[in-house]
Design a protein around this motif. Structure first.
Motif, mmCIF file in Angstrom:
data_model
loop_
_atom_site.group_PDB
_atom_site.id
_atom_site.type_symbol
_atom_site.label_atom_id
_atom_site.label_comp_id
_atom_site.label_asym_id
_atom_site.label_seq_id
_atom_site.Cartn_x
_atom_site.Cartn_y
_atom_site.Cartn_z
ATOM 1 N N ARG A 106 0.850 -1.191 0.000
ATOM 2 C CA ARG A 106 0.000 0.000 0.000
ATOM 3 C C ARG A 106 0.886 1.243 0.000
ATOM 4 O O ARG A 106 2.081 1.169 0.332
ATOM 5 N N SER A 107 0.291 2.385 -0.388
ATOM 6 C CA SER A 107 0.984 3.666 -0.241
ATOM 7 C C SER A 107 -0.048 4.717 0.145
ATOM 8 O O SER A 107 -0.133 5.774 -0.449
ATOM 9 N N ASN A 108 -0.859 4.403 1.131
ATOM 10 C CA ASN A 108 -1.980 5.276 1.517
ATOM 11 C C ASN A 108 -1.620 6.107 2.738
ATOM 12 O O ASN A 108 -2.145 5.917 3.819
ATOM 13 N N TYR A 109 -0.696 7.036 2.539
ATOM 14 C CA TYR A 109 -0.188 7.852 3.643
ATOM 15 C C TYR A 109 -0.715 9.281 3.559
ATOM 16 O O TYR A 109 -1.321 9.689 2.564
ATOM 17 N N LEU A 110 -0.452 10.037 4.620
ATOM 18 C CA LEU A 110 -0.846 11.444 4.650
ATOM 19 C C LEU A 110 0.314 12.344 4.225
ATOM 20 O O LEU A 110 0.149 13.254 3.425
ATOM 21 N N HIS A 111 1.503 12.076 4.773
ATOM 22 C CA HIS A 111 2.624 12.973 4.523
ATOM 23 C C HIS A 111 3.245 12.737 3.145
ATOM 24 O O HIS A 111 3.376 11.596 2.699
ATOM 25 N N ASN A 139 8.008 -15.233 -10.155
ATOM 26 C CA ASN A 139 6.637 -14.794 -9.897
ATOM 27 C C ASN A 139 6.447 -14.454 -8.419
ATOM 28 O O ASN A 139 6.417 -15.335 -7.574
ATOM 29 N N VAL A 140 6.338 -13.159 -8.140
ATOM 30 C CA VAL A 140 6.120 -12.749 -6.747
ATOM 31 C C VAL A 140 4.620 -12.652 -6.430
ATOM 32 O O VAL A 140 4.236 -12.213 -5.348
ATOM 33 N N MET A 141 3.794 -13.076 -7.367
ATOM 34 C CA MET A 141 2.345 -13.145 -7.166
ATOM 35 C C MET A 141 1.777 -11.807 -6.691
ATOM 36 O O MET A 141 0.950 -11.749 -5.775
ATOM 37 N N TYR A 142 2.256 -10.748 -7.359
ATOM 38 C CA TYR A 142 1.753 -9.393 -7.103
ATOM 39 C C TYR A 142 0.260 -9.354 -7.413
ATOM 40 O O TYR A 142 -0.161 -9.746 -8.500
ATOM 41 N N SER A 143 -0.524 -8.913 -6.474
ATOM 42 C CA SER A 143 -1.975 -8.931 -6.633
ATOM 43 C C SER A 143 -2.579 -7.619 -6.154
ATOM 44 O O SER A 143 -2.841 -7.441 -4.963
ATOM 45 N N PRO A 144 -2.781 -6.666 -7.085
ATOM 46 C CA PRO A 144 -3.353 -5.364 -6.683
ATOM 47 C C PRO A 144 -4.858 -5.483 -6.477
ATOM 48 O O PRO A 144 -5.647 -5.022 -7.281
ATOM 49 N N PRO A 153 -7.103 1.477 -4.788
ATOM 50 C CA PRO A 153 -7.361 0.319 -5.670
ATOM 51 C C PRO A 153 -6.118 -0.506 -5.985
ATOM 52 O O PRO A 153 -6.234 -1.717 -6.150
ATOM 53 N N ILE A 154 -4.918 0.138 -6.079
ATOM 54 C CA ILE A 154 -3.753 -0.679 -6.430
ATOM 55 C C ILE A 154 -3.033 -1.236 -5.205
ATOM 56 O O ILE A 154 -2.008 -1.896 -5.331
ATOM 57 N N GLY A 155 -3.571 -0.979 -4.017
ATOM 58 C CA GLY A 155 -3.042 -1.683 -2.853
ATOM 59 C C GLY A 155 -3.307 -3.170 -3.030
ATOM 60 O O GLY A 155 -4.102 -3.572 -3.879
ATOM 61 N N GLY A 156 -2.658 -3.994 -2.249
ATOM 62 C CA GLY A 156 -2.901 -5.419 -2.413
ATOM 63 C C GLY A 156 -1.935 -6.272 -1.644
ATOM 64 O O GLY A 156 -1.559 -5.936 -0.513
ATOM 65 N N THR A 157 -1.527 -7.371 -2.283
ATOM 66 C CA THR A 157 -0.635 -8.317 -1.612
ATOM 67 C C THR A 157 0.391 -8.859 -2.610
ATOM 68 O O THR A 157 0.244 -8.696 -3.821
ATOM 69 N N TYR A 198 -6.506 -5.993 10.740
ATOM 70 C CA TYR A 198 -6.567 -6.021 9.287
ATOM 71 C C TYR A 198 -6.623 -7.453 8.822
ATOM 72 O O TYR A 198 -6.212 -8.375 9.529
ATOM 73 N N CYS A 199 -7.147 -7.625 7.624
ATOM 74 C CA CYS A 199 -7.477 -8.970 7.190
ATOM 75 C C CYS A 199 -7.417 -9.058 5.671
ATOM 76 O O CYS A 199 -7.803 -8.132 4.961
ATOM 77 N N SER A 200 -6.896 -10.164 5.188
ATOM 78 C CA SER A 200 -7.015 -10.491 3.769
ATOM 79 C C SER A 200 -7.146 -11.998 3.694
ATOM 80 O O SER A 200 -7.036 -12.687 4.711
ATOM 81 N N GLN A 201 -7.419 -12.510 2.500
ATOM 82 C CA GLN A 201 -7.537 -13.963 2.370
ATOM 83 C C GLN A 201 -6.435 -14.455 1.451
ATOM 84 O O GLN A 201 -6.258 -13.938 0.343
ATOM 85 N N SER A 202 -5.687 -15.440 1.911
ATOM 86 C CA SER A 202 -4.586 -15.947 1.092
ATOM 87 C C SER A 202 -5.138 -16.802 -0.049
ATOM 88 O O SER A 202 -6.298 -17.205 -0.039
ATOM 89 N N ASP A 203 -4.274 -17.091 -1.012
ATOM 90 C CA ASP A 203 -4.701 -17.912 -2.138
ATOM 91 C C ASP A 203 -5.063 -19.329 -1.697
ATOM 92 O O ASP A 203 -5.781 -20.037 -2.388
ATOM 93 N N LYS A 204 -4.539 -19.735 -0.545
ATOM 94 C CA LYS A 204 -4.894 -21.047 0.003
ATOM 95 C C LYS A 204 -6.238 -21.015 0.716
ATOM 96 O O LYS A 204 -6.750 -22.053 1.108
ATOM 97 N N GLY A 205 -6.778 -19.806 0.951
ATOM 98 C CA GLY A 205 -8.083 -19.674 1.576
ATOM 99 C C GLY A 205 -8.042 -19.275 3.034
ATOM 100 O O GLY A 205 -9.080 -19.030 3.655
ATOM 101 N N GLU A 206 -6.835 -19.217 3.601
ATOM 102 C CA GLU A 206 -6.730 -18.817 5.006
ATOM 103 C C GLU A 206 -7.043 -17.337 5.140
ATOM 104 O O GLU A 206 -6.644 -16.531 4.303
ATOM 105 N N MET A 207 -7.725 -16.974 6.226
ATOM 106 C CA MET A 207 -7.888 -15.563 6.540
ATOM 107 C C MET A 207 -6.609 -15.134 7.262
ATOM 108 O O MET A 207 -6.245 -15.710 8.290
ATOM 109 N N VAL A 208 -5.910 -14.140 6.680
ATOM 110 C CA VAL A 208 -4.645 -13.663 7.242
ATOM 111 C C VAL A 208 -4.942 -12.415 8.065
ATOM 112 O O VAL A 208 -5.480 -11.447 7.536
#
Lengths: 101, 397
Positions: free
Chosen positions: B60-65, B89-94, B156-160, B262-272
């Motif tokens: 992410r790059s969602n900063y104020l300063h 393949n670093v599996m960049y996923s925006p 929108p382009i934040g991700g994992t 904070y939470c995301s879901q991995s490609d394996k299905g785990e909630m991270v």
């Protein structure tokens, strides 16, 4: 004995902190106050920027024994010192604020 | 093997201490952008075994300063091409990152932050409750929600990205360019003559070099002590956890705004999932249950259906918490010793841009223009970069 060994090895689910006033209590009742060895420059004396910045920002941050402040915020609300190992989380000793190691 | 396992040479043009993401990236850009290929990475354990393998993979790059926005967004641009750059393949996923707001005041704050991002050329949109509901319908939108969702700020382009692959990709690419990756090699001391570094003492012998870069995150203060340096840093443990895997339910990254979860879901299905520091100085790389309970309580407040999931595993990493919450990339008072630290818990997303700017600093002996605001002397000049305005209580953040 078993509890002391587990704590030494870090095999504990939570810290048990001995408040000098209330005895052994769960970590949930406490909040942290940071390095207890930091000394504010003496009042009414000449303080240069370096001394002041060191006091505000710079920390020894040791791996191992660390003397730190804790606050029994959900208990007697007293501040006190904890001598704790930052590598194992073992609590070696707790002291009242005016006490030194 | 994807990279060699060389014996350390007697001398290198530059030595990077720490075979994590930042160290590997630094060595790669030293070789690729600055032609300094006689480089060793010295790693006490094995590469990728520290925070690069322990984070929650968020970009992410969602900063104020401005300084943070410009720096981290340069990193976001680098992520886009990283798989091609490294041929790995670093599996960049925006997939988007959504910061939820739970009050009018928080919506105002996010509006300000979003505007700051857009002024710096970073796409961001402030979205309302109904739009959020379309994105995450399983969040608590009931009347009973303790912290009702007012809306959120979406990047929108934040991700994992796949964290281990980032380490392995940089390692292989650096090795291809001639960098020696030396594992199980602990640095025990430094040779300093007349304020200049001339070598490092390691568990695998002494190595001569005129340039040493420290990329050791949570261990920074330990090495700094060997250099007679004290730093504006405290080591703290941060835990994360994953649930048992479930079918796809969450396609982006979501942060809870009424606490720290904070939470995301991995490609394996785990909630991270992750949240607060344990809150006391620690080098233990493990925390304990009260913090996990606290973080997951927030998680369940946001996503009630998480309460039905079992936690599969938890782990901890040591964060180099700086006193203003921002990193340090700089020279030191010792000629040839360079410092890269203070990433707090935001180091993963910065891996490429940290490596790029730190390599620049080491190669040219001058700060990169993007990392100029991250100089160590800001703690003396007063030019702090305190994104959250938290002050020096590093454990509160």
């Amino acid at each position: 004995m078993k509890k002391a060994l587990e704590q030494k090895l870090g095999l504990v689910d939570m810290l048990e902190i001995k408040c000098p006033y209330c005895g052994d209590r769960s970590q949930n009742e406490f909040s942290y106050g940071g390095d207890a060895t930091v000394k504010r420059p003496e009042l009414n004396s000449e303080v240069n920027d370096l001394e002041w910045d060191s006091f505000v920002y710079y920390r020894d941050n040791p791996r191992g024994k660390h003397l730190e402040l804790w606050h029994h915020i959900s208990g007697c609300r007293q501040w006190f010192k904890v001598h704790r190992n930052t590598a194992t989380h073992e609590i070696i000793q707790t002291l009242e604020m005016q006490e030194d190691l | 093997m994807a990279w060699r396992d060389p014996e350390p040479k007697k001398e290198y043009d530059a030595v990077i201490i720490g075979g994590g993401g930042h160290g590997l990236a630094t060595a790669y850009y030293l070789a690729k952008n600055y032609g300094i290929k006689n480089v060793a990475i010295l790693e006490k354990g094995w590469i990728g075994g520290g925070n690069i393998g322990r984070n929650t993979t968020i970009l992410r790059s969602n900063y104020l300063h401005d300084a943070n926005n410009l720096f981290y967004d340069h990193g976001m641009q680098m992520w886009k091409d990283l798989s091609q750059e490294l041929n790995y393949n670093v599996m960049y996923s925006p997939r988007g990152i959504l910061n939820l707001a739970h009050s009018d005041a928080q919506m105002n704050a996010y509006s300000r932050r979003g505007n700051s991002m857009r002024l710096n050329g970073i796409d961001a949109s402030l979205i309302g409750r109904e739009e959020v509901k379309k994105m995450i319908p399983f969040a608590d939108f009931t009347e009973n929600a303790r912290f009702p969702i007012f809306g959120g700020l979406l990047q929108p382009i934040g991700g994992t990205a796949r964290h281990d692959a980032v380490a392995w990709g940089y390692a292989r690419a650096a090795d291809d360019l001639g960098v020696d990756i030396i594992q199980h090699c602990e640095v025990n001391g430094f040779d300093i003559d007349d304020g200049k570094v001339s070598g490092v003492q390691t568990s695998r012998g002494n190595i001569k070099t005129k340039k040493v870069g420290l990329c050791v995150a949570g261990s920074t203060s330990i090495l700094a002590e060997k250099l007679n340096m004290t730093l504006p840093i405290e080591a703290h443990v941060l835990q994360a956890c994953v649930s048992e895997p479930v079918k796809p339910m969450l396609d982006g990254v979501v942060t809870f705004g009424a606490g720290h979860f904070y939470c995301s879901q991995s490609d394996k299905g785990e909630m991270v999932m992750g949240g607060d520091l344990d809150g006391y100085n620690s080098y233990a790389q493990r925390g304990n249950l009260p913090t996990i309970q606290h973080v997951l309580t927030e998680g369940v407040a946001l996503f009630p259906n998480l309460s039905r999931l079992k936690v599969l595993r938890t782990w901890g990493g040591i964060m180099d918490m700086s006193m203003d919450g921002s990193p340090i990339i700089d020279r030191t008072h010792i000629d040839g010793v360079y410092l890269n630290c203070g990433w707090c818990y935001g180091g993963f997303k910065a891996t490429p841009v940290s490596g790029l700017t730190f390599a620049h600093t080491i190669a040219t002996n001058e700060p990169h223009k993007l990392s100029l605001p991250f100089k160590l002397d800001r703690f003396h000049t007063g030019h702090l970069l305190d994104e959250k305005g938290l002050g020096t209580k590093t454990w509160i953040s």
